[in-house]
Design a protein around this motif. Structure first.
Motif, mmCIF file in Angstrom:
data_model
loop_
_atom_site.group_PDB
_atom_site.id
_atom_site.type_symbol
_atom_site.label_atom_id
_atom_site.label_comp_id
_atom_site.label_asym_id
_atom_site.label_seq_id
_atom_site.Cartn_x
_atom_site.Cartn_y
_atom_site.Cartn_z
ATOM 1 N N LYS A 1 0.832 -1.202 0.000
ATOM 2 C CA LYS A 1 0.000 0.000 0.000
ATOM 3 C C LYS A 1 0.869 1.256 0.000
ATOM 4 O O LYS A 1 0.543 2.244 -0.660
ATOM 5 N N SER A 2 1.970 1.213 0.747
ATOM 6 C CA SER A 2 2.881 2.366 0.766
ATOM 7 C C SER A 2 3.442 2.620 -0.622
ATOM 8 O O SER A 2 3.536 3.777 -1.068
ATOM 9 N N HIS A 3 3.832 1.553 -1.340
ATOM 10 C CA HIS A 3 4.352 1.704 -2.707
ATOM 11 C C HIS A 3 3.284 2.300 -3.620
ATOM 12 O O HIS A 3 3.567 3.193 -4.433
ATOM 13 N N ARG A 4 2.077 1.803 -3.493
ATOM 14 C CA ARG A 4 0.995 2.305 -4.349
ATOM 15 C C ARG A 4 0.693 3.771 -4.038
ATOM 16 O O ARG A 4 0.403 4.563 -4.938
ATOM 17 N N LEU A 5 0.757 4.128 -2.763
ATOM 18 C CA LEU A 5 0.505 5.516 -2.387
ATOM 19 C C LEU A 5 1.575 6.438 -2.956
ATOM 20 O O LEU A 5 1.271 7.542 -3.436
ATOM 21 N N GLU A 6 2.825 6.001 -2.915
ATOM 22 C CA GLU A 6 3.898 6.821 -3.485
ATOM 23 C C GLU A 6 3.677 7.041 -4.973
ATOM 24 O O GLU A 6 3.952 8.128 -5.502
ATOM 25 N N ALA A 7 3.175 6.017 -5.659
ATOM 26 C CA ALA A 7 2.874 6.163 -7.086
ATOM 27 C C ALA A 7 1.748 7.164 -7.304
ATOM 28 O O ALA A 7 1.777 7.971 -8.246
ATOM 29 N N LEU A 8 0.746 7.141 -6.421
ATOM 30 C CA LEU A 8 -0.342 8.120 -6.505
ATOM 31 C C LEU A 8 0.191 9.538 -6.316
ATOM 32 O O LEU A 8 -0.180 10.465 -7.050
ATOM 33 N N LYS A 9 1.050 9.709 -5.320
ATOM 34 C CA LYS A 9 1.610 11.037 -5.054
ATOM 35 C C LYS A 9 2.420 11.544 -6.240
ATOM 36 O O LYS A 9 2.398 12.743 -6.563
ATOM 37 N N ALA A 10 3.140 10.633 -6.886
ATOM 38 C CA ALA A 10 3.963 11.039 -8.032
ATOM 39 C C ALA A 10 3.106 11.575 -9.173
ATOM 40 O O ALA A 10 3.550 12.425 -9.948
ATOM 41 N N ARG A 11 1.871 11.089 -9.271
ATOM 42 C CA ARG A 11 0.972 11.565 -10.319
ATOM 43 C C ARG A 11 0.189 12.804 -9.896
ATOM 44 O O ARG A 11 -0.528 13.386 -10.702
ATOM 45 N N GLN A 12 0.319 13.177 -8.611
ATOM 46 C CA GLN A 12 -0.363 14.367 -8.097
ATOM 47 C C GLN A 12 0.639 15.247 -7.359
ATOM 48 O O GLN A 12 0.525 15.461 -6.148
ATOM 49 N N PRO A 13 1.653 15.745 -8.054
ATOM 50 C CA PRO A 13 2.675 16.539 -7.365
ATOM 51 C C PRO A 13 2.084 17.748 -6.662
ATOM 52 O O PRO A 13 1.260 18.473 -7.212
ATOM 53 N N GLY A 14 2.483 17.920 -5.414
ATOM 54 C CA GLY A 14 2.020 19.061 -4.640
ATOM 55 C C GLY A 14 0.743 18.819 -3.857
ATOM 56 O O GLY A 14 0.370 19.647 -3.015
ATOM 57 N N ALA A 15 0.060 17.706 -4.116
ATOM 58 C CA ALA A 15 -1.189 17.432 -3.401
ATOM 59 C C ALA A 15 -0.889 16.848 -2.027
ATOM 60 O O ALA A 15 -0.024 15.990 -1.878
ATOM 61 N N SER A 16 -1.606 17.314 -1.018
ATOM 62 C CA SER A 16 -1.497 16.702 0.301
ATOM 63 C C SER A 16 -2.390 15.465 0.343
ATOM 64 O O SER A 16 -3.255 15.271 -0.512
ATOM 65 N N VAL A 17 -2.172 14.626 1.353
ATOM 66 C CA VAL A 17 -2.912 13.356 1.437
ATOM 67 C C VAL A 17 -3.475 13.188 2.840
ATOM 68 O O VAL A 17 -2.779 13.400 3.841
ATOM 69 N N ILE A 18 -4.733 12.800 2.911
ATOM 70 C CA ILE A 18 -5.326 12.340 4.154
ATOM 71 C C ILE A 18 -5.735 10.888 3.936
ATOM 72 O O ILE A 18 -6.370 10.557 2.936
ATOM 73 N N ALA A 19 -5.330 10.000 4.850
ATOM 74 C CA ALA A 19 -5.596 8.573 4.701
ATOM 75 C C ALA A 19 -6.470 8.076 5.838
ATOM 76 O O ALA A 19 -6.301 8.477 6.996
ATOM 77 N N TYR A 20 -7.394 7.187 5.496
ATOM 78 C CA TYR A 20 -8.280 6.550 6.476
ATOM 79 C C TYR A 20 -7.982 5.057 6.498
ATOM 80 O O TYR A 20 -7.913 4.411 5.452
ATOM 81 N N GLY A 21 -7.826 4.496 7.715
ATOM 82 C CA GLY A 21 -7.589 3.068 7.845
ATOM 83 C C GLY A 21 -8.125 2.550 9.155
ATOM 84 O O GLY A 21 -8.645 3.311 9.976
ATOM 85 N N ASN A 22 -7.956 1.240 9.359
ATOM 86 C CA ASN A 22 -8.492 0.666 10.599
ATOM 87 C C ASN A 22 -7.666 -0.489 11.150
ATOM 88 O O ASN A 22 -8.117 -1.188 12.046
ATOM 89 N N SER A 23 -6.450 -0.680 10.620
ATOM 90 C CA SER A 23 -5.652 -1.810 11.102
ATOM 91 C C SER A 23 -4.181 -1.420 11.162
ATOM 92 O O SER A 23 -3.750 -0.428 10.562
ATOM 93 N N ALA A 24 -3.414 -2.248 11.881
ATOM 94 C CA ALA A 24 -1.979 -1.984 12.015
ATOM 95 C C ALA A 24 -1.295 -1.978 10.659
ATOM 96 O O ALA A 24 -0.327 -1.240 10.442
ATOM 97 N N SER A 25 -1.786 -2.783 9.717
ATOM 98 C CA SER A 25 -1.159 -2.837 8.391
ATOM 99 C C SER A 25 -1.357 -1.554 7.607
ATOM 100 O O SER A 25 -0.662 -1.313 6.615
ATOM 101 N N ASP A 26 -2.305 -0.706 8.027
ATOM 102 C CA ASP A 26 -2.520 0.578 7.352
ATOM 103 C C ASP A 26 -1.576 1.674 7.854
ATOM 104 O O ASP A 26 -1.438 2.712 7.206
ATOM 105 N N LEU A 27 -0.949 1.446 8.991
ATOM 106 C CA LEU A 27 -0.179 2.523 9.618
ATOM 107 C C LEU A 27 1.046 2.917 8.806
ATOM 108 O O LEU A 27 1.476 4.067 8.858
ATOM 109 N N ASP A 28 1.617 1.983 8.039
ATOM 110 C CA ASP A 28 2.804 2.298 7.229
ATOM 111 C C ASP A 28 2.511 3.442 6.266
ATOM 112 O O ASP A 28 3.244 4.430 6.222
ATOM 113 N N HIS A 29 1.459 3.290 5.474
ATOM 114 C CA HIS A 29 1.200 4.346 4.488
ATOM 115 C C HIS A 29 0.563 5.572 5.138
ATOM 116 O O HIS A 29 0.778 6.696 4.687
ATOM 117 N N MET A 30 -0.184 5.377 6.217
ATOM 118 C CA MET A 30 -0.790 6.521 6.901
ATOM 119 C C MET A 30 0.266 7.443 7.492
ATOM 120 O O MET A 30 0.088 8.661 7.536
#
Length: 221
Positions: free
Chosen positions: A162-191
């Motif tokens: 998920k962290s890798h995929r998020l970095e790819a998303l950010k690369a396509r949206q330069p300058g955009a901030s990110v707010i992430a919603y999750g509910n498990s320990a596995s989400d904390l890396d990208h959050m």
């Protein structure tokens, strides 16, 4: 869909965050009710479950093995119709009460909605479309022509992936901030890499730790 400019990306996990229950388990169970003869294959699932318990298989391999053993060979046309009905059922009966309000708030603010889930692309993009997401990122499964294979066609979209995929998303949206919603320990890396993070339905002890780390904790019903 091309990304386009956005002031903020709002990235949502699906299972346990927007929904009250795990959609993968629900999907497999509903498929066995739709095609009951395939329940005869259930004993074969014990093999990958044992492999997972012995750490010979990871979560992604287990997920793909279960889909392959139980649902392989289903026709794409029939499975697509079933998945569409399943997605509608999730929206009708499976969402947290606050989910639609929060999504509507982000849309009203002009944010770009991204659904990012470890669940399979058999139905996750359909849920994303019905909820108004601009983009869906999830785990892909294999097909043999128009017949389902079920094993994963790439990495399981969980944890570090998920962290890798998020970095790819950010690369396509330069300058955009990110707010992430999750509910498990596995989400904390990208959050942890986002400007803002919201954790849904943490327990009391966990909520204190998350709040100390600067992660907002909310209770959805």
């Amino acid at each position: 869909m091309n990304a386009g400019a956005a002031t903020r990306l709002a990235v949502f996990d699906l299972d346990g965050t927007l929904t009250r229950h795990d959609t993968y388990v629900s999907f497999v169970g509903a498929a066995l009710r739709r095609w009951p003869a395939r329940a005869l294959r259930l004993p074969a699932v014990l093999v990958p479950l044992l492999g997972y318990a012995c750490r010979l298989l990871d979560r992604g391999a287990l997920k793909g093995a279960i889909l392959h053993l139980l649902l392989a060979g289903l026709d794409r046309r029939h499975l697509d119709a079933f998945a569409e009905a399943f997605a509608h059922a999730v929206l009708e009966r499976g969402l947290h009460a606050e989910a639609r309000q929060v999504l509507a708030g982000h849309l009203a603010a002009g944010d770009r909605l991204v659904l990012m889930s470890a669940s399979p692309d058999l139905y996750v993009p359909r849920i994303g479309r019905l909820l108004g997401f601009h983009e869906t990122v999830c785990t892909a499964v294999r097909w043999n022509g128009d017949r389902l294979d079920g094993r994963l066609a790439g990495a399981n979209c969980r944890g570090a992936e998920k962290s890798h995929r998020l970095e790819a998303l950010k690369a396509r949206q330069p300058g955009a901030s990110v707010i992430a919603y999750g509910n498990s320990a596995s989400d904390l890396d990208h959050m942890a890499s986002c400007e803002a993070a919201v954790y849904v339905n943490a327990g009391p002890r966990e909520a204190e730790r998350l709040a100390a780390a600067g992660i907002q904790v909310v209770q959805w019903h």
